[in-house]
Design a protein around this motif. Sequence first.
Motif, short mmCIF file in Angstrom:
data_model
loop_
_atom_site.label_atom_id
_atom_site.label_comp_id
_atom_site.label_asym_id
_atom_site.label_seq_id
_atom_site.Cartn_x
_atom_site.Cartn_y
_atom_site.Cartn_z
N SER A 160 0.87 -1.18 0.00
CA SER A 160 0.00 0.00 0.00
C SER A 160 0.90 1.23 0.00
O SER A 160 2.12 1.11 -0.15
N CYS A 161 0.33 2.41 0.16
CA CYS A 161 1.16 3.61 0.14
C CYS A 161 0.68 4.65 1.15
O CYS A 161 -0.40 4.52 1.73
N TYR A 162 1.54 5.65 1.37
CA TYR A 162 1.24 6.82 2.20
C TYR A 162 0.85 7.94 1.25
O TYR A 162 1.46 8.12 0.19
N LEU A 163 -0.18 8.70 1.63
CA LEU A 163 -0.59 9.84 0.80
C LEU A 163 -0.85 11.04 1.70
O LEU A 163 -1.47 10.90 2.76
N GLU A 164 -0.38 12.21 1.28
CA GLU A 164 -0.75 13.42 2.01
C GLU A 164 -1.21 14.50 1.05
O GLU A 164 -0.74 14.60 -0.09
N ILE A 165 -2.14 15.32 1.52
CA ILE A 165 -2.56 16.53 0.80
C ILE A 165 -2.03 17.71 1.61
O ILE A 165 -2.36 17.84 2.80
N PHE A 193 3.41 9.55 -1.28
CA PHE A 193 2.99 10.54 -2.26
C PHE A 193 2.48 11.79 -1.54
O PHE A 193 1.72 11.68 -0.56
N GLY A 194 2.87 12.95 -2.04
CA GLY A 194 2.40 14.20 -1.47
C GLY A 194 1.83 15.08 -2.57
O GLY A 194 2.45 15.27 -3.62
N ILE A 195 0.61 15.59 -2.34
CA ILE A 195 -0.06 16.44 -3.33
C ILE A 195 0.00 17.89 -2.87
O ILE A 195 -0.35 18.19 -1.71
N ASP A 196 0.41 18.79 -3.73
CA ASP A 196 0.36 20.23 -3.43
C ASP A 196 0.38 20.99 -4.74
O ASP A 196 1.06 20.59 -5.69
N ASN A 197 -0.39 22.07 -4.81
CA ASN A 197 -0.33 22.91 -6.02
C ASN A 197 0.38 24.23 -5.74
O ASN A 197 0.45 25.09 -6.61
N PHE A 198 0.89 24.39 -4.52
CA PHE A 198 1.71 25.55 -4.14
C PHE A 198 1.00 26.88 -4.46
O PHE A 198 1.62 27.83 -4.89
N ARG A 199 -0.32 26.90 -4.21
CA ARG A 199 -1.09 28.12 -4.51
C ARG A 199 -1.18 29.06 -3.31
O ARG A 199 -1.50 30.22 -3.48
N ILE A 200 -0.94 28.55 -2.09
CA ILE A 200 -1.00 29.43 -0.92
C ILE A 200 0.22 29.20 -0.03
O ILE A 200 0.97 28.24 -0.23
N ASN A 213 2.41 17.61 -8.17
CA ASN A 213 2.21 19.06 -8.19
C ASN A 213 0.89 19.39 -8.90
O ASN A 213 0.87 19.73 -10.08
N MET A 214 -0.20 19.23 -8.17
CA MET A 214 -1.54 19.42 -8.76
C MET A 214 -2.51 19.87 -7.69
O MET A 214 -2.27 19.69 -6.49
N ASP A 215 -3.64 20.41 -8.13
CA ASP A 215 -4.77 20.64 -7.22
C ASP A 215 -5.21 19.28 -6.66
O ASP A 215 -5.21 18.27 -7.38
N PHE A 216 -5.61 19.25 -5.40
CA PHE A 216 -5.88 17.96 -4.77
C PHE A 216 -7.04 17.18 -5.39
O PHE A 216 -7.00 15.95 -5.49
N ASP A 233 -3.99 17.77 5.04
CA ASP A 233 -3.44 19.04 5.57
C ASP A 233 -3.36 20.07 4.44
O ASP A 233 -2.38 20.78 4.29
N GLY A 234 -4.43 20.15 3.63
CA GLY A 234 -4.45 21.09 2.51
C GLY A 234 -5.36 22.27 2.81
O GLY A 234 -5.25 22.89 3.87
N PRO A 235 -6.29 22.60 1.89
CA PRO A 235 -7.22 23.71 2.15
C PRO A 235 -8.21 23.33 3.25
O PRO A 235 -8.70 22.20 3.28
N HIS A 236 -8.52 24.28 4.13
CA HIS A 236 -9.31 23.95 5.33
C HIS A 236 -10.75 24.43 5.28
O HIS A 236 -11.42 24.42 6.31
N ASP A 237 -11.24 24.88 4.11
CA ASP A 237 -12.67 25.20 4.04
C ASP A 237 -13.46 23.90 4.14
O ASP A 237 -12.96 22.81 3.85
N TYR A 238 -14.72 24.04 4.54
CA TYR A 238 -15.55 22.86 4.81
C TYR A 238 -15.62 21.92 3.61
O TYR A 238 -15.41 20.71 3.73
N ARG A 239 -15.89 22.48 2.42
CA ARG A 239 -16.07 21.60 1.26
C ARG A 239 -14.78 20.84 0.94
O ARG A 239 -14.80 19.64 0.67
N SER A 240 -13.64 21.53 0.96
CA SER A 240 -12.38 20.85 0.65
C SER A 240 -12.10 19.74 1.65
O SER A 240 -11.65 18.66 1.28
N GLN A 241 -12.34 20.05 2.93
CA GLN A 241 -12.10 19.01 3.95
C GLN A 241 -12.96 17.78 3.67
O GLN A 241 -12.49 16.65 3.74
#
Length: 322
Positions: free
Chosen positions: A57-62, A83-90, A117-120, A142-150
């Motif tokens: 299996s794998c480890y994944l983080e946003i 694997f780590g996902i980030d789009n470096f927008r903020i 390197n992408m939007d989650f 641990d990416g965007p913390h608005d309700y919908r994104s979470q």
Amino acid sequence: MTLNSDLSLDAVRDAIEATEATPLLIDARDRGLTGISGLKTVGLLQRLARAAEGHDSCYLEIGVFQGLTLVSSALAAPTLPCFGIDNFRILDPEGTNKSIVDQRLNDFATTNAHLINMDFEDALAGLLAQTDDQKVSVYFVDGPHDYRSQLVCLLAAKPLLAPGAVIVIDDANYPAVRQATYDFLTSHPDFALMFEAYTDAHPANLDAATLAAAENGWLNGVNVIVHDPAHWVDRTLPPVSEDRTLYFNDWLVHRLALAELAPQALALAHAVVDGADAKAESTALKAAYTSLAPTAEARSRDRNTYSAGLTSGHLANIKAAG
Ligand SMILES: C[S@@+](CC[C@H](N)C(=O)[O-])C[C@H]1O[C@@H](n2cnc3c(N)ncnc32)[C@H](O)[C@@H]1O
């Protein structure tokens, strides 16, 4: 108890208890591996990643930021693909975070760690192609913390999770984060809240002594969810407010012509109610309006629906039987 799963519940509980006693499993701070996660959060991810080794299996983080949690987890579990996902927008005013991550992956020789390197949402939609079809046993949100994104972080990842997966959700001090965990748990009875920890305020609003303790702990709060279809874990839910005004307000704000200016407008409102000289806030609001103006002028003042051109009636096709 042994489950038909990648990580046993005992292994998750042991990892949490070991982390409460000694935050970090591997400490690379003196080699410059820093970031914006609490030491216990980093240490728990390290222990969970290590426990997941050898399970196909794998480890994944946003939310990679400068790579602290991605590199730390990969260091602790060198045979686990991470694997780590980030789009470096903020949180990247100098535009240097991606190159810092690349540098750290190289300096720490973490060949098992991979940056997406992408939007989650886009990344989650095509994740299995990136992971060679390996499912996720340790998932860090641990990416965007608005309700919908979470909530989408949880919903979109659910089919990608290995049996017995563990989900670590950072920044659970924020009410929208807890509400998304709550809503996911109440609609997905196979998942259980295994651990939760909070501080009295965001680190930015803590006194120096409490901040130091938070930095050595779970920083801005944590929720840990486990996949527990056999219901071994007692069911509890994170605390949420009965007053849902802020969520109802989303609709009132989003439909306004100047909706995108809500943060600047509220900064101005704050200065006004404080009776302060609101010149700086007013200038910032007008500056933000300049780039929005061409879009905003084409809108109605209120009750924008963005439904122009949508179908006036579409009935779905039903495939013929047999
Ligand atoms: C709090 S930081 C992550 C901290 C990191 N885990 C560490 O240990 O230091 C949050 C990250 O989420 C990323 N992010 C925010 N919105 C995103 C999105 N829509 N898609 C992908 N990444 C996003 C930001 O670019 C930022 O780097």
